[in-house]
Design a protein around this motif. Sequence first.
Motif, PDB file in Angstrom:
ATOM      1  N   THR A 104       0.628  -1.091  -0.040  1.00  0.00           N
ATOM      2  CA  THR A 104      -0.284  -0.385  -0.194  1.00  0.00           C
ATOM      3  C   THR A 104       0.805   1.234  -0.200  1.00  0.00           C
ATOM      4  N   ILE A 105       0.148   2.518  -0.801  1.00  0.00           N
ATOM      5  CA  ILE A 105       0.798   3.216  -0.934  1.00  0.00           C
ATOM      6  C   ILE A 105       0.141   4.690  -0.761  1.00  0.00           C
ATOM      7  N   LEU A 106       0.645   5.706  -0.281  1.00  0.00           N
ATOM      8  CA  LEU A 106      -0.042   7.286   0.082  1.00  0.00           C
ATOM      9  C   LEU A 106       0.513   7.759  -0.943  1.00  0.00           C
ATOM     10  N   LEU A 107      -0.315   8.951  -2.262  1.00  0.00           N
ATOM     11  CA  LEU A 107      -0.491   9.694  -3.245  1.00  0.00           C
ATOM     12  C   LEU A 107      -0.478  10.841  -2.273  1.00  0.00           C
ATOM     13  N   TYR A 108       1.032  11.699  -1.609  1.00  0.00           N
ATOM     14  CA  TYR A 108       0.578  12.758  -0.927  1.00  0.00           C
ATOM     15  C   TYR A 108       2.176  13.396  -0.941  1.00  0.00           C
ATOM     16  N   PRO A 109       2.402  14.944  -1.089  1.00  0.00           N
ATOM     17  CA  PRO A 109       3.341  15.176  -0.905  1.00  0.00           C
ATOM     18  C   PRO A 109       4.207  15.573   0.140  1.00  0.00           C
ATOM     19  N   SER A 110       4.456  15.036   1.053  1.00  0.00           N
ATOM     20  CA  SER A 110       4.426  15.278   2.443  1.00  0.00           C
ATOM     21  C   SER A 110       6.074  15.228   1.840  1.00  0.00           C
ATOM     22  N   LYS A 111       6.524  15.212   3.193  1.00  0.00           N
ATOM     23  CA  LYS A 111       8.734  15.589   3.455  1.00  0.00           C
ATOM     24  C   LYS A 111       9.094  14.620   2.908  1.00  0.00           C
ATOM     25  N   GLU A 112       8.684  13.157   3.773  1.00  0.00           N
ATOM     26  CA  GLU A 112       9.364  12.071   3.119  1.00  0.00           C
ATOM     27  C   GLU A 112       8.554  10.880   2.295  1.00  0.00           C
ATOM     28  N   SER A 113       7.599  12.129   1.250  1.00  0.00           N
ATOM     29  CA  SER A 113       7.540  11.068   0.083  1.00  0.00           C
ATOM     30  C   SER A 113       8.538  10.789  -0.901  1.00  0.00           C
ATOM     31  N   VAL A 114       8.536  10.187  -1.760  1.00  0.00           N
ATOM     32  CA  VAL A 114       9.377  10.037  -2.907  1.00  0.00           C
ATOM     33  C   VAL A 114       8.453  10.100  -4.301  1.00  0.00           C
ATOM     34  N   ASP A 115       9.844  10.375  -5.359  1.00  0.00           N
ATOM     35  CA  ASP A 115       9.126  10.542  -6.406  1.00  0.00           C
ATOM     36  C   ASP A 115       8.255   8.987  -6.304  1.00  0.00           C
ATOM     37  N   LEU A 116       7.173   9.107  -6.795  1.00  0.00           N
ATOM     38  CA  LEU A 116       6.798   7.922  -7.694  1.00  0.00           C
ATOM     39  C   LEU A 116       7.322   7.134  -8.878  1.00  0.00           C
ATOM     40  N   THR A 117       8.279   7.592  -9.167  1.00  0.00           N
ATOM     41  CA  THR A 117       8.732   7.072 -10.639  1.00  0.00           C
ATOM     42  C   THR A 117       9.908   6.000 -10.109  1.00  0.00           C
ATOM     43  N   THR A 118      10.582   6.247  -8.637  1.00  0.00           N
ATOM     44  CA  THR A 118      11.423   4.874  -8.321  1.00  0.00           C
ATOM     45  C   THR A 118      10.778   4.070  -8.010  1.00  0.00           C
ATOM     46  N   PRO A 149      -2.607   9.125  11.873  1.00  0.00           N
ATOM     47  CA  PRO A 149      -1.695   8.623  12.234  1.00  0.00           C
ATOM     48  C   PRO A 149      -1.096   7.279  11.567  1.00  0.00           C
ATOM     49  N   SER A 150      -2.380   6.675  11.166  1.00  0.00           N
ATOM     50  CA  SER A 150      -1.843   5.379  10.294  1.00  0.00           C
ATOM     51  C   SER A 150      -1.312   5.478   8.828  1.00  0.00           C
ATOM     52  N   LEU A 151      -2.084   6.760   8.209  1.00  0.00           N
ATOM     53  CA  LEU A 151      -0.823   6.790   6.784  1.00  0.00           C
ATOM     54  C   LEU A 151      -0.092   7.342   6.992  1.00  0.00           C
ATOM     55  N   HIS A 152       1.143   8.084   8.177  1.00  0.00           N
ATOM     56  CA  HIS A 152       1.915   8.465   7.571  1.00  0.00           C
ATOM     57  C   HIS A 152       2.724   7.208   7.877  1.00  0.00           C
ATOM     58  N   LYS A 153       2.304   6.386   8.428  1.00  0.00           N
ATOM     59  CA  LYS A 153       3.894   4.751   8.223  1.00  0.00           C
ATOM     60  C   LYS A 153       3.653   3.820   7.284  1.00  0.00           C
ATOM     61  N   ILE A 154       2.805   4.495   6.165  1.00  0.00           N
ATOM     62  CA  ILE A 154       3.297   3.374   5.197  1.00  0.00           C
ATOM     63  C   ILE A 154       3.950   4.558   3.540  1.00  0.00           C
ATOM     64  N   THR A 155       4.628   4.035   2.993  1.00  0.00           N
ATOM     65  CA  THR A 155       5.151   4.364   2.182  1.00  0.00           C
ATOM     66  C   THR A 155       4.599   5.901   0.928  1.00  0.00           C
ATOM     67  N   GLN A 156       4.894   6.789   1.193  1.00  0.00           N
ATOM     68  CA  GLN A 156       4.080   7.877   0.584  1.00  0.00           C
ATOM     69  C   GLN A 156       5.659   8.357  -0.260  1.00  0.00           C
ATOM     70  N   VAL A 157       3.902   8.987  -1.302  1.00  0.00           N
ATOM     71  CA  VAL A 157       4.909   9.042  -2.921  1.00  0.00           C
ATOM     72  C   VAL A 157       4.155  10.482  -3.643  1.00  0.00           C
ATOM     73  N   LYS A 158       5.057  11.069  -4.476  1.00  0.00           N
ATOM     74  CA  LYS A 158       3.983  11.940  -5.689  1.00  0.00           C
ATOM     75  C   LYS A 158       4.456  12.019  -7.346  1.00  0.00           C
ATOM     76  N   LEU A 159       3.807  12.878  -7.404  1.00  0.00           N
ATOM     77  CA  LEU A 159       3.815  13.083  -8.632  1.00  0.00           C
ATOM     78  C   LEU A 159       5.200  14.019  -9.216  1.00  0.00           C
ATOM     79  N   LEU A 160       5.513  14.166  -9.572  1.00  0.00           N
ATOM     80  CA  LEU A 160       7.097  15.143  -9.946  1.00  0.00           C
ATOM     81  C   LEU A 160       7.316  15.434 -11.058  1.00  0.00           C
ATOM     82  N   HIS A 161       6.371  15.106 -12.393  1.00  0.00           N
ATOM     83  CA  HIS A 161       6.499  15.056 -13.703  1.00  0.00           C
ATOM     84  C   HIS A 161       5.152  14.705 -14.141  1.00  0.00           C
ATOM     85  N   HIS A 162       4.452  15.035 -14.496  1.00  0.00           N
ATOM     86  CA  HIS A 162       3.132  14.605 -15.540  1.00  0.00           C
ATOM     87  C   HIS A 162       2.448  16.165 -16.291  1.00  0.00           C
ATOM     88  N   PRO A 163       2.338  16.099 -17.002  1.00  0.00           N
ATOM     89  CA  PRO A 163       1.482  16.892 -17.817  1.00  0.00           C
ATOM     90  C   PRO A 163       0.343  17.402 -17.315  1.00  0.00           C
TER      91      PRO A 163
END
Length: 246
Positions: A104-118, A149-163
């Motif tokens: 499970t991953i969360l798409l949210y631009p937190s400080k811990e989020s990583v580029d989804l493409t990685t 708080p339960s959302l903070h524990k899962i992998t967080q990702v963000k979209l950096l490049h998109h149309p």
Amino acid sequence: MDDENEAWNDLVGLPAEPPEMRDICNGCGRPEVVCWCKSLPIPPLKPKSRVIILQHPAEEKRCLRTAPMLMRGLSEGKCLIFKGKKFPQYKHTGLMEIISMPNTILLYPSKESVDLTTLPKVSNTILPYNLILIDGTWPQAKGIYNNAPSLHKITQVKLLHHPRSEYVIRTQPTDGCLSTLETAAEALSILEEINYRDELLRPLKALCDYQISHGAVIHHSTEFKLKTKTYPKKLGKRLNKFLKED
């Protein structure tokens, strides 16, 4: 004068005709002239991953929301919607189990989020993802995230490049913002290396094209208006803070 008064009295006494009701589509719930159902993919798309939407109650009241397009564009069970301001709650059957899954991953631009493409792409050896999206305005999404708080524990990702967003009849805060439908389509396309964008976005494009052809104007983002000095009013503290954070 008496004849004139009598004529007016006759008009006042006439029964008012009820307003003409527009036919409503049973599928999308919109007037048939602006129905987007015919633009949905047939049959609905069936990605290996699934999308889980945490929807703020206020979002359901918006007439131009895109979550229903996503729900209808994907096969049954591939898009789950949970509603509320706090997650998970007792009424959200199965949500805690989904949050606890390692894929499970969360798409949210937190400080811990990583580029989804990685992230590893879905394959025979990589499990499909449970992609969680928060559906609401930025302040609403931020509130949901901070109170879960339960959302903070899962992998967080963000979209950096998109149309740029195709949702041109609604003002977005920044040029990088996407609707819920566009975010899901982009993320699924990246994670599974299959183009889901074109078919999933067809209803949104059809809706925007119809509105524009009947007088709606193309909306630029608030960020664009500020850069070009065309923003018509003083910037609020909340929006100003959001733009600085972005």
